[in-house]
Design an enzyme around this catalytic site. Structure first.
Site, PDB file in Angstrom:
ATOM      1  N   HIS A 158       0.854  -1.204   0.000  1.00  0.00           N
ATOM      2  CA  HIS A 158       0.000   0.000   0.000  1.00  0.00           C
ATOM      3  C   HIS A 158       0.887   1.251   0.000  1.00  0.00           C
ATOM      4  CE1 HIS A 158      -4.005   1.885   1.326  1.00  0.00           C
ATOM      5  NE2 HIS A 158      -3.141   2.898   1.313  1.00  0.00           N
ATOM      6  N   HIS A 199       1.155   4.970  -2.292  1.00  0.00           N
ATOM      7  CA  HIS A 199       0.698   5.850  -3.379  1.00  0.00           C
ATOM      8  C   HIS A 199       1.929   6.471  -4.030  1.00  0.00           C
ATOM      9  CE1 HIS A 199      -3.547   5.866  -1.912  1.00  0.00           C
ATOM     10  NE2 HIS A 199      -2.939   5.569  -0.776  1.00  0.00           N
ATOM     11  N   HIS A 234      -9.741   1.611  -0.210  1.00  0.00           N
ATOM     12  CA  HIS A 234      -9.582   2.249   1.095  1.00  0.00           C
ATOM     13  C   HIS A 234     -10.931   2.188   1.820  1.00  0.00           C
ATOM     14  CE1 HIS A 234      -5.902   3.753  -0.627  1.00  0.00           C
ATOM     15  NE2 HIS A 234      -5.604   4.487   0.431  1.00  0.00           N
ATOM     16  N   GLU A 239     -10.726   3.595   7.171  1.00  0.00           N
ATOM     17  CA  GLU A 239      -9.703   4.555   7.617  1.00  0.00           C
ATOM     18  C   GLU A 239     -10.452   5.693   8.322  1.00  0.00           C
ATOM     19  OE1 GLU A 239      -7.803   6.773   4.465  1.00  0.00           O
ATOM     20  OE2 GLU A 239      -6.068   7.334   5.695  1.00  0.00           O
ATOM     21  N   ASP A 281       1.907   3.979   3.048  1.00  0.00           N
ATOM     22  CA  ASP A 281       0.897   4.885   2.476  1.00  0.00           C
ATOM     23  C   ASP A 281       1.551   6.022   1.668  1.00  0.00           C
ATOM     24  OD1 ASP A 281      -1.805   5.320   2.070  1.00  0.00           O
ATOM     25  OD2 ASP A 281      -2.172   6.307   3.987  1.00  0.00           O
ATOM     26  N   ASP A 282       2.032   7.037   2.365  1.00  0.00           N
ATOM     27  CA  ASP A 282       2.635   8.224   1.723  1.00  0.00           C
ATOM     28  C   ASP A 282       3.813   8.655   2.614  1.00  0.00           C
ATOM     29  OD1 ASP A 282       0.162   8.766  -0.130  1.00  0.00           O
ATOM     30  OD2 ASP A 282      -0.671   8.703   1.897  1.00  0.00           O
TER      31      ASP A 282
END
Ligand code: ADE
Ligand code: ZN
Length: 324
Positions: free
Chosen positions: A10, A12, A187, A190, A268-269
Protein backbone atom coordinates in the site's frame (compact mmCIF):
# COMPACT_ATOMS: atom_id res chain seq x y z
CA UNK A 1 14.90 -3.70 10.91
CA UNK A 2 16.03 -2.55 7.49
CA UNK A 3 17.94 -5.80 6.86
CA UNK A 4 14.78 -7.98 6.97
CA UNK A 5 13.31 -8.35 3.45
CA UNK A 6 9.95 -6.62 3.19
CA UNK A 7 6.88 -6.70 0.97
CA UNK A 8 4.86 -3.48 0.73
CA UNK A 9 1.30 -3.53 -0.60
CA UNK A 10 0.00 0.00 0.00
CA UNK A 11 2.04 2.89 -1.38
CA UNK A 12 0.70 5.85 -3.38
CA UNK A 13 3.32 6.74 -5.99
CA UNK A 14 2.66 10.49 -5.80
CA UNK A 15 2.39 10.35 -2.00
CA UNK A 16 5.82 8.74 -1.86
CA UNK A 17 7.44 11.71 -3.64
CA UNK A 18 10.17 13.27 -1.50
CA UNK A 19 9.35 16.96 -0.91
CA UNK A 20 12.72 17.97 -2.42
CA UNK A 21 11.81 16.08 -5.60
CA UNK A 22 8.53 18.00 -5.93
CA UNK A 23 10.25 21.31 -5.12
CA UNK A 24 12.92 20.58 -7.75
CA UNK A 25 10.30 19.98 -10.43
CA UNK A 26 8.37 23.10 -9.38
CA UNK A 27 11.56 25.13 -9.82
CA UNK A 28 12.30 23.56 -13.23
CA UNK A 29 8.80 24.36 -14.42
CA UNK A 30 8.32 27.72 -12.69
CA UNK A 31 5.25 26.40 -10.81
CA UNK A 32 4.25 28.23 -7.64
CA UNK A 33 3.63 25.77 -4.79
CA UNK A 34 2.85 28.29 -2.06
CA UNK A 35 1.16 26.62 0.89
CA UNK A 36 2.43 23.12 0.09
CA UNK A 37 5.54 23.14 2.30
CA UNK A 38 6.43 24.08 5.86
CA UNK A 39 9.46 26.27 6.48
CA UNK A 40 11.55 23.17 7.21
CA UNK A 41 10.68 21.85 3.73
CA UNK A 42 8.21 19.14 4.81
CA UNK A 43 4.68 18.84 3.43
CA UNK A 44 2.21 21.14 5.22
CA UNK A 45 -1.21 19.92 6.40
CA UNK A 46 -3.19 19.79 9.61
CA UNK A 47 -6.15 17.61 8.64
CA UNK A 48 -6.98 14.81 6.22
CA UNK A 49 -8.76 17.20 3.85
CA UNK A 50 -5.77 19.57 3.86
CA UNK A 51 -3.55 16.55 3.24
CA UNK A 52 -5.60 15.66 0.14
CA UNK A 53 -5.40 19.27 -1.14
CA UNK A 54 -1.63 19.50 -0.62
CA UNK A 55 -1.21 16.09 -2.26
CA UNK A 56 -3.14 17.23 -5.34
CA UNK A 57 -1.23 20.53 -5.47
CA UNK A 58 2.09 18.65 -5.39
CA UNK A 59 0.84 16.47 -8.28
CA UNK A 60 0.52 19.53 -10.56
CA UNK A 61 4.29 19.45 -11.22
CA UNK A 62 4.10 15.81 -12.38
CA UNK A 63 3.18 16.83 -15.90
CA UNK A 64 4.20 13.91 -18.13
CA UNK A 65 5.50 10.33 -18.43
CA UNK A 66 9.09 11.55 -17.98
CA UNK A 67 8.25 13.06 -14.57
CA UNK A 68 6.55 9.83 -13.49
CA UNK A 69 9.56 7.80 -14.66
CA UNK A 70 11.84 9.98 -12.52
CA UNK A 71 9.39 9.73 -9.62
CA UNK A 72 9.27 5.93 -9.90
CA UNK A 73 13.07 5.73 -9.75
CA UNK A 74 13.21 8.04 -6.70
CA UNK A 75 10.45 6.12 -4.89
CA UNK A 76 11.87 2.67 -5.60
CA UNK A 77 15.35 3.75 -4.52
CA UNK A 78 13.84 4.81 -1.18
CA UNK A 79 12.09 1.43 -0.91
CA UNK A 80 15.25 -0.52 -1.74
CA UNK A 81 17.04 1.32 1.08
CA UNK A 82 14.33 -0.03 3.43
CA UNK A 83 14.91 -3.62 2.36
CA UNK A 84 11.72 -3.75 0.26
CA UNK A 85 11.92 -6.54 -2.33
CA UNK A 86 8.40 -6.12 -3.76
CA UNK A 87 6.07 -3.14 -3.83
CA UNK A 88 2.60 -2.50 -5.14
CA UNK A 89 2.04 1.14 -5.98
CA UNK A 90 -1.27 2.92 -6.43
CA UNK A 91 -1.19 4.63 -9.83
CA UNK A 92 -3.94 7.10 -10.73
CA UNK A 93 -4.86 7.77 -14.38
CA UNK A 94 -6.42 11.00 -13.07
CA UNK A 95 -2.90 12.29 -12.33
CA UNK A 96 -1.45 10.55 -15.41
CA UNK A 97 -3.08 12.10 -18.45
CA UNK A 98 -6.48 12.86 -16.91
CA UNK A 99 -8.06 9.52 -17.82
CA UNK A 100 -7.27 9.38 -21.55
CA UNK A 101 -6.40 5.73 -22.25
CA UNK A 102 -3.66 6.50 -24.80
CA UNK A 103 -1.97 9.00 -22.49
CA UNK A 104 -2.31 6.64 -19.52
CA UNK A 105 -0.59 3.89 -21.49
CA UNK A 106 2.43 6.17 -22.04
CA UNK A 107 2.64 7.09 -18.36
CA UNK A 108 2.29 3.43 -17.38
CA UNK A 109 5.00 2.33 -19.82
CA UNK A 110 7.33 5.02 -18.47
CA UNK A 111 6.84 3.81 -14.88
CA UNK A 112 7.22 0.16 -15.86
CA UNK A 113 10.45 0.88 -17.75
CA UNK A 114 11.87 2.84 -14.81
CA UNK A 115 11.02 -0.02 -12.44
CA UNK A 116 12.59 -2.62 -14.74
CA UNK A 117 15.96 -0.85 -14.41
CA UNK A 118 16.11 -1.71 -10.69
CA UNK A 119 16.69 -5.47 -10.26
CA UNK A 120 16.72 -5.22 -6.45
CA UNK A 121 12.93 -4.70 -6.35
CA UNK A 122 9.80 -5.93 -8.15
CA UNK A 123 6.98 -3.45 -8.71
CA UNK A 124 3.35 -3.92 -9.75
CA UNK A 125 0.75 -1.21 -10.31
CA UNK A 126 -2.74 -0.98 -8.85
CA UNK A 127 -4.78 1.43 -10.98
CA UNK A 128 -6.61 3.64 -8.54
CA UNK A 129 -9.67 5.84 -8.84
CA UNK A 130 -10.11 8.81 -6.55
CA UNK A 131 -13.32 8.61 -4.56
CA UNK A 132 -14.00 12.34 -4.26
CA UNK A 133 -13.72 12.73 -8.04
CA UNK A 134 -16.99 10.76 -8.19
CA UNK A 135 -18.32 7.52 -9.75
CA UNK A 136 -18.24 8.76 -13.38
CA UNK A 137 -14.55 9.66 -13.20
CA UNK A 138 -13.93 6.32 -11.49
CA UNK A 139 -15.32 4.58 -14.58
CA UNK A 140 -12.73 6.44 -16.68
CA UNK A 141 -9.97 5.12 -14.38
CA UNK A 142 -11.47 1.62 -14.51
CA UNK A 143 -11.45 1.74 -18.32
CA UNK A 144 -7.74 2.64 -18.24
CA UNK A 145 -7.20 -0.26 -15.84
CA UNK A 146 -9.13 -2.74 -17.98
CA UNK A 147 -7.28 -1.65 -21.15
CA UNK A 148 -3.86 -2.17 -19.56
CA UNK A 149 -4.60 -5.17 -17.30
CA UNK A 150 -2.01 -7.94 -17.13
CA UNK A 151 1.74 -8.00 -16.51
CA UNK A 152 2.61 -4.78 -14.71
CA UNK A 153 -0.98 -3.76 -13.87
CA UNK A 154 -2.41 -6.39 -11.58
CA UNK A 155 -5.03 -4.60 -9.48
CA UNK A 156 -7.67 -1.93 -9.22
CA UNK A 157 -8.36 0.17 -6.16
CA UNK A 158 -9.85 3.34 -4.76
CA UNK A 159 -8.33 6.07 -2.57
CA UNK A 160 -9.41 9.59 -1.74
CA UNK A 161 -12.05 10.92 0.63
CA UNK A 162 -13.88 7.96 2.13
CA UNK A 163 -16.64 10.23 3.48
CA UNK A 164 -17.88 10.98 -0.06
CA UNK A 165 -20.74 8.66 -1.16
CA UNK A 166 -20.75 4.91 -0.48
CA UNK A 167 -18.43 2.12 -1.61
CA UNK A 168 -21.34 0.70 -3.61
CA UNK A 169 -21.51 3.87 -5.74
CA UNK A 170 -18.30 2.59 -7.37
CA UNK A 171 -19.44 -1.02 -7.95
CA UNK A 172 -19.68 -0.57 -11.72
CA UNK A 173 -15.98 0.33 -11.91
CA UNK A 174 -14.92 -2.52 -9.64
CA UNK A 175 -17.02 -4.97 -11.68
CA UNK A 176 -15.35 -3.72 -14.89
CA UNK A 177 -11.89 -4.20 -13.35
CA UNK A 178 -12.75 -7.66 -12.01
CA UNK A 179 -14.01 -8.74 -15.43
CA UNK A 180 -10.68 -7.60 -16.91
CA UNK A 181 -8.93 -10.04 -14.55
CA UNK A 182 -7.73 -7.45 -12.04
CA UNK A 183 -7.60 -8.06 -8.30
CA UNK A 184 -9.35 -5.61 -6.01
CA UNK A 185 -8.69 -3.45 -2.96
CA UNK A 186 -10.27 -0.24 -1.67
CA UNK A 187 -9.58 2.25 1.10
CA UNK A 188 -12.17 1.51 3.77
CA UNK A 189 -12.34 1.83 7.53
CA UNK A 190 -9.70 4.55 7.62
CA UNK A 191 -12.35 7.25 8.21
CA UNK A 192 -15.70 5.66 7.36
CA UNK A 193 -15.98 3.23 10.28
CA UNK A 194 -16.64 -0.49 10.30
CA UNK A 195 -19.71 -0.04 8.09
CA UNK A 196 -17.50 1.18 5.26
CA UNK A 197 -15.47 -2.05 5.52
CA UNK A 198 -18.68 -4.11 5.38
CA UNK A 199 -19.67 -2.15 2.25
CA UNK A 200 -16.26 -2.80 0.68
CA UNK A 201 -16.51 -6.53 1.27
CA UNK A 202 -20.19 -6.85 0.36
CA UNK A 203 -20.64 -4.30 -2.46
CA UNK A 204 -17.19 -4.26 -4.11
CA UNK A 205 -16.14 -7.82 -3.21
CA UNK A 206 -12.55 -6.80 -2.56
CA UNK A 207 -10.04 -9.37 -1.33
CA UNK A 208 -7.89 -6.77 0.44
CA UNK A 209 -8.82 -3.59 2.27
CA UNK A 210 -6.69 -0.42 2.45
CA UNK A 211 -6.38 0.42 6.16
CA UNK A 212 -9.54 -1.35 7.41
CA UNK A 213 -8.46 -0.64 10.97
CA UNK A 214 -11.83 0.68 12.14
CA UNK A 215 -13.10 -2.89 11.72
CA UNK A 216 -11.97 -3.27 15.32
CA UNK A 217 -15.18 -1.48 16.39
CA UNK A 218 -17.32 -4.39 15.12
CA UNK A 219 -16.18 -7.80 16.32
CA UNK A 220 -18.53 -9.64 13.95
CA UNK A 221 -16.68 -7.89 11.13
CA UNK A 222 -13.31 -8.78 12.66
CA UNK A 223 -14.39 -12.43 12.71
CA UNK A 224 -15.63 -12.17 9.12
CA UNK A 225 -12.27 -10.77 7.94
CA UNK A 226 -10.39 -13.49 9.82
CA UNK A 227 -12.67 -16.30 8.56
CA UNK A 228 -12.54 -15.19 4.92
CA UNK A 229 -8.85 -14.27 4.92
CA UNK A 230 -9.53 -10.69 3.87
CA UNK A 231 -6.18 -8.95 4.18
CA UNK A 232 -5.74 -5.51 5.71
CA UNK A 233 -3.12 -3.14 4.29
CA UNK A 234 -2.39 -1.42 7.60
CA UNK A 235 -0.43 1.85 7.67
CA UNK A 236 -0.07 2.67 11.36
CA UNK A 237 2.23 5.71 10.99
CA UNK A 238 -0.20 7.23 8.48
CA UNK A 239 -3.13 6.65 10.86
CA UNK A 240 -1.31 8.31 13.76
CA UNK A 241 -0.01 11.22 11.63
CA UNK A 242 -3.49 11.92 10.24
CA UNK A 243 -5.18 11.58 13.64
CA UNK A 244 -7.21 8.41 13.05
CA UNK A 245 -5.63 7.27 16.36
CA UNK A 246 -4.01 9.61 18.88
CA UNK A 247 -0.88 7.48 19.37
CA UNK A 248 0.73 4.14 18.54
CA UNK A 249 -0.49 2.51 21.76
CA UNK A 250 -4.10 3.11 20.71
CA UNK A 251 -3.60 1.64 17.25
CA UNK A 252 -5.59 -1.61 16.78
CA UNK A 253 -3.12 -3.51 14.55
CA UNK A 254 -2.06 -5.89 17.32
CA UNK A 255 -5.64 -6.56 18.45
CA UNK A 256 -6.62 -7.34 14.85
CA UNK A 257 -3.64 -9.65 14.44
CA UNK A 258 -4.38 -11.43 17.74
CA UNK A 259 -7.95 -12.09 16.56
CA UNK A 260 -6.67 -13.77 13.39
CA UNK A 261 -7.12 -11.00 10.82
CA UNK A 262 -4.37 -11.19 8.17
CA UNK A 263 -2.55 -7.88 8.63
CA UNK A 264 0.25 -6.42 6.54
CA UNK A 265 2.25 -3.22 7.10
CA UNK A 266 2.79 -0.36 4.65
CA UNK A 267 3.66 3.33 4.65
CA UNK A 268 0.90 4.88 2.48
CA UNK A 269 2.64 8.22 1.72
CA UNK A 270 5.89 8.00 3.70
CA UNK A 271 7.40 11.50 3.30
CA UNK A 272 4.07 13.12 4.22
CA UNK A 273 4.04 11.15 7.47
CA UNK A 274 7.79 11.33 8.22
CA UNK A 275 8.07 7.56 8.10
CA UNK A 276 9.76 4.67 6.33
CA UNK A 277 8.85 0.97 6.28
CA UNK A 278 11.73 0.19 8.66
CA UNK A 279 10.55 2.94 11.01
CA UNK A 280 7.05 1.39 11.01
CA UNK A 281 8.45 -1.97 12.09
CA UNK A 282 10.70 -0.34 14.69
CA UNK A 283 7.65 1.37 16.24
CA UNK A 284 5.68 -1.90 16.14
CA UNK A 285 8.56 -3.62 17.93
CA UNK A 286 8.72 -0.86 20.57
CA UNK A 287 4.96 -0.60 21.05
CA UNK A 288 3.75 -4.19 20.75
CA UNK A 289 6.93 -6.21 21.14
CA UNK A 290 7.01 -7.47 17.54
CA UNK A 291 10.14 -9.58 17.14
CA UNK A 292 11.85 -10.64 13.90
CA UNK A 293 9.63 -13.72 13.60
CA UNK A 294 6.44 -11.64 13.75
CA UNK A 295 7.89 -9.25 11.17
CA UNK A 296 8.73 -12.20 8.94
CA UNK A 297 5.23 -13.69 9.33
CA UNK A 298 3.58 -10.37 8.44
CA UNK A 299 5.73 -10.12 5.32
CA UNK A 300 4.86 -13.71 4.38
CA UNK A 301 1.17 -12.70 4.66
CA UNK A 302 1.92 -9.76 2.35
CA UNK A 303 3.71 -12.00 -0.18
CA UNK A 304 0.82 -14.49 -0.14
CA UNK A 305 -1.74 -11.74 -0.75
CA UNK A 306 0.30 -9.76 -3.29
CA UNK A 307 -1.42 -9.18 -6.61
CA UNK A 308 1.35 -10.92 -8.57
CA UNK A 309 1.91 -14.08 -10.60
CA UNK A 310 2.81 -17.40 -8.97
CA UNK A 311 6.45 -17.39 -10.09
CA UNK A 312 7.04 -13.96 -8.51
CA UNK A 313 5.20 -15.00 -5.33
CA UNK A 314 7.28 -18.16 -4.96
CA UNK A 315 10.45 -16.10 -5.34
CA UNK A 316 9.29 -13.69 -2.64
CA UNK A 317 8.37 -16.52 -0.28
CA UNK A 318 11.76 -18.14 -0.83
CA UNK A 319 13.53 -14.88 0.06
CA UNK A 320 11.40 -14.65 3.20
CA UNK A 321 12.28 -18.12 4.43
CA UNK A 322 14.08 -18.12 7.79
CA UNK A 323 17.85 -18.32 7.35
CA UNK A 324 18.53 -20.66 10.32
N1 ADE B 1 -4.46 8.98 -0.96
C1 ADE B 1 -3.21 9.03 -0.51
N2 ADE B 1 -3.18 8.70 0.80
C2 ADE B 1 -4.45 8.42 1.18
C3 ADE B 1 -5.06 8.02 2.39
N3 ADE B 1 -4.35 7.82 3.50
N4 ADE B 1 -6.39 7.85 2.40
C4 ADE B 1 -7.10 8.04 1.28
N5 ADE B 1 -6.57 8.42 0.13
C5 ADE B 1 -5.25 8.61 0.06
ZN1 ZN C 1 -3.64 4.92 1.04
Amino acid sequence: MSTIPKVELHLHIEGAAPPAFIRGLAQEKGVNLDGVFNEDGSYKFESFNQFLSVYEAACTVLTGPEEFARLTTAVLEQSIAQGVIYTEAFLSPDFCGGGDVGAWREYMNAMQEAAAKLPEIEMRGIVTCIRHFGPDQAKVAAKCAAETAGGFITGFGMGGDEMVGTQGDYAYSFDMAREAGLRLTTHAGEWGGADSVWQAVRDLKVERVGHGVQAIDDLALVDHLAEHGIVLEVCPGSNVALGVYPDWRSHPIEKLRERGVPVTVSTDDPPFFHTTLSAEYDRLADTFGWDDEVVREVNVTAAKSAFCDTVTREKLLKTLEPTT
